[in-house]
Write a protein that holds these residues in place. Sequence first.
Motif, PDB file in Angstrom:
ATOM      1  N   THR A   1       0.819  -1.211   0.000  1.00  0.00           N
ATOM      2  CA  THR A   1       0.000   0.000   0.000  1.00  0.00           C
ATOM      3  C   THR A   1       0.854   1.262   0.000  1.00  0.00           C
ATOM      4  O   THR A   1       1.917   1.315   0.632  1.00  0.00           O
TER       5      THR A   1
ATOM      6  N   GLU B   1     -12.198   2.329  -9.490  1.00  0.00           N
ATOM      7  CA  GLU B   1     -10.848   1.803  -9.369  1.00  0.00           C
ATOM      8  C   GLU B   1     -10.427   1.193 -10.699  1.00  0.00           C
ATOM      9  O   GLU B   1     -11.267   0.871 -11.549  1.00  0.00           O
TER      10      GLU B   1
ATOM     11  N   LYS C   1     -18.862  -2.363  -4.354  1.00  0.00           N
ATOM     12  CA  LYS C   1     -17.677  -2.384  -3.502  1.00  0.00           C
ATOM     13  C   LYS C   1     -17.678  -1.130  -2.636  1.00  0.00           C
ATOM     14  O   LYS C   1     -18.075  -0.058  -3.097  1.00  0.00           O
ATOM     15  N   THR C   2     -17.231  -1.271  -1.400  1.00  0.00           N
ATOM     16  CA  THR C   2     -17.177  -0.138  -0.473  1.00  0.00           C
ATOM     17  C   THR C   2     -15.825  -0.118   0.221  1.00  0.00           C
ATOM     18  O   THR C   2     -15.307  -1.178   0.601  1.00  0.00           O
ATOM     19  N   SER C   3     -15.260   1.063   0.394  1.00  0.00           N
ATOM     20  CA  SER C   3     -14.045   1.234   1.187  1.00  0.00           C
ATOM     21  C   SER C   3     -14.374   2.112   2.392  1.00  0.00           C
ATOM     22  O   SER C   3     -15.070   3.124   2.251  1.00  0.00           O
TER      23      SER C   3
ATOM     24  N   LYS D   1      -9.555  -6.380   1.906  1.00  0.00           N
ATOM     25  CA  LYS D   1      -8.342  -5.662   2.294  1.00  0.00           C
ATOM     26  C   LYS D   1      -8.541  -5.091   3.692  1.00  0.00           C
ATOM     27  O   LYS D   1      -9.593  -4.522   3.995  1.00  0.00           O
TER      28      LYS D   1
ATOM     29  N   PHE E   1      -7.834   0.866   7.092  1.00  0.00           N
ATOM     30  CA  PHE E   1      -8.412   1.003   5.753  1.00  0.00           C
ATOM     31  C   PHE E   1      -8.928  -0.368   5.342  1.00  0.00           C
ATOM     32  O   PHE E   1      -8.192  -1.360   5.402  1.00  0.00           O
ATOM     33  N   THR E   2     -10.199  -0.435   4.925  1.00  0.00           N
ATOM     34  CA  THR E   2     -10.829  -1.723   4.631  1.00  0.00           C
ATOM     35  C   THR E   2     -11.631  -1.663   3.340  1.00  0.00           C
ATOM     36  O   THR E   2     -12.358  -0.692   3.103  1.00  0.00           O
ATOM     37  N   ASP E   3     -11.492  -2.701   2.518  1.00  0.00           N
ATOM     38  CA  ASP E   3     -12.334  -2.881   1.322  1.00  0.00           C
ATOM     39  C   ASP E   3     -13.348  -3.980   1.606  1.00  0.00           C
ATOM     40  O   ASP E   3     -12.995  -5.051   2.119  1.00  0.00           O
TER      41      ASP E   3
ATOM     42  N   THR F   1     -18.633   4.063  -2.285  1.00  0.00           N
ATOM     43  CA  THR F   1     -19.186   2.825  -2.834  1.00  0.00           C
ATOM     44  C   THR F   1     -19.125   2.968  -4.346  1.00  0.00           C
ATOM     45  O   THR F   1     -19.584   3.969  -4.897  1.00  0.00           O
TER      46      THR F   1
END
Length: 363
Positions: free
Chosen positions: A148, A166, A276-278, A306, A322-324, A353
């Motif tokens: 990262t 992304e 997808k969400t971070s 992640k 930090f999370t996916d 998202t």
Amino acid sequence: MERELDLDTLRERIDELDKELIRALNARAEVSLDVGRWKARRHEPIFAPFREQEVMNRLAHGNPGPLPEKHLRAIYREIMSSSRRLQRPERTVYLGPEGTFSHIAALTHMGHSQHLTPKENFEDIFRAVADEGAELGVVPLENSLEGTVGQVVDLFMKYPVYIQSELYIRISHSLMSKADGLQAIREVHSHPQPLEQCRDWLTAHLRGVPRLTADSTAAAAELAAAREDIAVVGHEQLAELHGLNILAARIEDHPDNWTRFLVIGPSPVREEKRDKTSILFTLPDRPGSLAGVLNTLAGEGINMTKLESRPFRGEKWKYVFFTDLECDLGKTEYESMLANLREQCHTLRVLGTYPAAPKGQEG
């Protein structure tokens, strides 16, 4: 036996098809202008990542050939880029100068009609999007070999920007020079990362030739353009930008090397279809706080792809995560779970998202 057509007849047919294409493209542009006016009245953003991905996939699945899918996607990437420019010019900022992998990522994802502006560092990109009116920014988040980019995660804590989409870019290096062959090379210049990623190849083919570092591959290419005894290691597009010869291609020691880039904007994606969400969160200092968050997500059947911690700037021995997540946390079905997460966390921020890009596929 089928009669073979002469070349003039074939060229006339191509000319007719070109006229049909121009008519169709202009008809499409007219509709794009209507879309732009519709969005302007409702203050909607021009860039619609899921819609673009949906169109691309539908075209690829319906393509009977012989036009290769890769070529079809490249053509339509430029058509969409032109459509966005017609609807309303948008400024996209990236880590410059031209020829960097961030520049290549921006061109690959946004097309050549996008208004691209280079910035000197990551913070300038975040500041331009958050405070200075840039509609979009392109930043690298992680590399498959090196991990990262910590500074980018830190900047998400500092600036109120949101992930729009992304993309994954294969990191492949070439050796380029004004010279016609390796025997003329007396120095090799590049950013430290490409030099390290091509170390074995350089040792095998240019043993004893000094390797000198530069601030960027683009800066090294400028030196190579001025002297025939200097070579640069970097993306092959540097050759076209600086008038260099490609002496060797794909010289990286590990060919399966990818970088994940994020497109950021000043507001969240408002499209209905997102997958997808971070999120970014900090935790209270008590036993089991992280386990509680992970169990809450697992209880909803949400897959985490992640999870990375970073020191929380300004507070000793505190960390930000930090999370996916493989889900759209914006859906109403997750409202109660999200409220529960906020109670468990000291702070929690949904970074975006957005549509997930297939890993190992560019663009």
